[in-house]
Design an enzyme around this catalytic site. Structure first.
Site, PDB file in Angstrom:
ATOM      1  CG  HIS A 185      -5.741   1.855   5.338  1.00 53.42           C
ATOM      2  ND1 HIS A 185      -5.330   2.807   6.232  1.00 53.42           N
ATOM      3  CD2 HIS A 185      -4.712   0.987   5.191  1.00 53.42           C
ATOM      4  CE1 HIS A 185      -4.080   2.525   6.609  1.00 53.42           C
ATOM      5  NE2 HIS A 185      -3.685   1.433   5.990  1.00 53.42           N
ATOM      6  CG  ASN A 216      -1.700   1.213   1.465  1.00 52.93           C
ATOM      7  OD1 ASN A 216      -1.765   2.069   0.585  1.00 52.93           O
ATOM      8  ND2 ASN A 216      -2.320   1.331   2.632  1.00 52.93           N
ATOM      9  CD1 TRP A 217       3.444   0.967  -2.950  1.00 54.49           C
ATOM     10  CD2 TRP A 217       3.533   2.207  -4.812  1.00 54.49           C
ATOM     11  NE1 TRP A 217       4.137   0.256  -3.901  1.00 54.49           N
ATOM     12  CE2 TRP A 217       4.203   0.991  -5.052  1.00 54.49           C
ATOM     13  CE3 TRP A 217       3.444   3.147  -5.846  1.00 54.49           C
ATOM     14  CZ2 TRP A 217       4.799   0.697  -6.280  1.00 54.49           C
ATOM     15  CZ3 TRP A 217       4.029   2.847  -7.071  1.00 54.49           C
ATOM     16  CH2 TRP A 217       4.706   1.639  -7.286  1.00 54.49           C
ATOM     17  CE  LYS A 218      -0.168   3.207   4.760  1.00 49.18           C
ATOM     18  NZ  LYS A 218      -0.046   3.303   6.211  1.00 49.18           N
ATOM     19  N   GLY A 257       2.867  -1.048   4.298  1.00 46.65           N
ATOM     20  CA  GLY A 257       2.893   0.368   3.924  1.00 46.65           C
ATOM     21  C   GLY A 257       4.317   0.820   3.643  1.00 46.65           C
ATOM     22  CD  GLU A 276      -3.305  -2.478   7.486  1.00 47.58           C
ATOM     23  OE1 GLU A 276      -2.214  -2.696   6.980  1.00 47.58           O
ATOM     24  OE2 GLU A 276      -3.977  -1.462   7.248  1.00 47.58           O
ATOM     25  CD  GLU A 295      -2.816   5.475   6.878  1.00 46.14           C
ATOM     26  OE1 GLU A 295      -2.761   5.527   5.637  1.00 46.14           O
ATOM     27  OE2 GLU A 295      -1.896   4.997   7.585  1.00 46.14           O
ATOM     28  CB  SER A 334       5.345  -1.840  12.145  1.00 45.70           C
ATOM     29  OG  SER A 334       4.942  -0.502  12.415  1.00 45.70           O
ATOM     30  N   GLY A 337       2.758   2.246  10.828  1.00 48.80           N
ATOM     31  CA  GLY A 337       3.762   3.295  10.670  1.00 48.80           C
ATOM     32  C   GLY A 337       4.486   3.668  11.947  1.00 48.80           C
TER      33      GLY A 337
HETATM   34  P1  PGA Z   1       2.990   0.317   7.663  1.00 44.77           P
HETATM   35  O1  PGA Z   1       1.506   0.517   7.098  1.00 44.77           O
HETATM   36  O2  PGA Z   1       3.531  -0.949   7.036  1.00 44.77           O
HETATM   37  O3  PGA Z   1       3.745   1.537   7.197  1.00 44.77           O
HETATM   38  O4  PGA Z   1       2.898   0.209   9.135  1.00 44.77           O
HETATM   39  C1  PGA Z   1       0.660  -0.578   6.917  1.00 44.77           C
HETATM   40  C2  PGA Z   1      -0.666  -0.122   6.341  1.00 44.77           C
HETATM   41  O5  PGA Z   1      -1.171   0.934   6.737  1.00 44.77           O
HETATM   42  O6  PGA Z   1      -1.233  -0.806   5.471  1.00 44.77           O
END
Ligand code: PGA
Length: 251
Positions: free
Chosen positions: A99, A11-13, A234, A169, A101, A213, A175
């Site tokens: 997600h 997931n490149w966000k 991510g 998640e 976010e 993470s 993150g």
């Molecule tokens: P992260 O994000 O690997 O940077 O913790 C995971 C995600 O939000 O899918």
């Protein structure tokens, strides 16, 4: 137990301009060409602006393409939004919905996520439905009930092992460099598997990804946990050697 092929999803966000996004995709295509890929499926979900150029790089590759979100409607007056049909039109096979976010930044409820997942299915996409508790909910001993509630509210009718993937998640692990203990991941994934029966046809075949993470250094132990059928990555999906290192940890 059903044989579930691990899915390693990036997931490149909101990261990447054309030059670096297409270069990252091209590097992964090269690695996949040379590798024995029988052990996992690989997916990248670039930001919407990069789906078309990255899709061109992926032509002829087994590396799959996905969106990070879609609108619940097929089309219409929804400025700035993208429909599942538009993603499918560009060659996407997957879309992430719900997600944390999106749930936080855009106030998406379980009902919204459910409608988006249904729209994804209608467009022929595999919906990756995200669930996960906050730190406060975990501290209060509510992690499993919160996640079960999110699953009940977010999975649409008609969900099957073929059109639905679950990503667990924990919000506090995204993150942050922090991860739950292996025992906590195992307990949650087992809880999710149990909750899925009744919500999804052939629940035993549904892939349940862990996200939060994941890095090359912890991937092997996380991916070896029962009922962990891959990872949603991510930060570490933005470097081809790190993302590849995670995938190479699949046994
Ligand atoms: P992260 O994000 O690997 O940077 O913790 C995971 C995600 O939000 O899918």
């Amino acid at each position: 137990m059903a044989a579930r092929r691990p899915l390693i999803a990036g997931n490149w966000k909101m990261n990447g301009l054309r030059a670096d996004g297409t270069a990252l995709a091209a590097a992964l295509v090269q690695r996949l060409k040379k590798a024995d890929t029988a052990r996992f499926d690989m997916l990248i979900c670039p930001p919407a602006t990069l789906i078309a150029p990255v899709g061109q790089v992926l032509e002829g590759s087994i590396l799959a393409l996905g969106g990070q979100d879609c609108h619940a409607a097929e089309k219409g007056a929804h400025t700035g939004d993208i429909s599942a049909a538009m993603l499918a039109d560009l060659g996407c096979r997957y879309v992430i919905v719900g997600h944390s976010e999106r749930r936080q930044d855009h106030g998406e409820s379980d009902a919204t996520v459910r409608a988006k997942a249904a729209a994804a299915h209608k467009a022929g996409l595999i919906a990756i439905v995200c669930v996960g508790e906050t730190e406060g909910q975990r501290d209060a001993g509510e992690a499993e009930s919160v996640v079960t509630g999110q699953l009940k509210g977010s999975i649409p009718d008609g969900a099957t092992a073929e059109n639905t993937v679950i990503a667990y998640e924990p919000v506090w692990a995204i993150g942050t460099g922090r991860t739950p203990t292996n025992a906590d991941i195992a307990a949650m994934h087992a809880n999710i598997r149990t909750s899925l029966s009744g919500l999804v046809a052939s629940a035993d075949g549904v892939r349940i990804l862990y996200g939060g993470s994941v890095k090359p250094g912890n991937a092997a132990e996380i991916l070896a946990i029962d009922d962990v059928d891959g990872a949603l990555v991510g930060g570490a999906s933005l470097k081809d050697e790190d993302f590849w290192g995670i995938a190479a940890s699949c046994r």
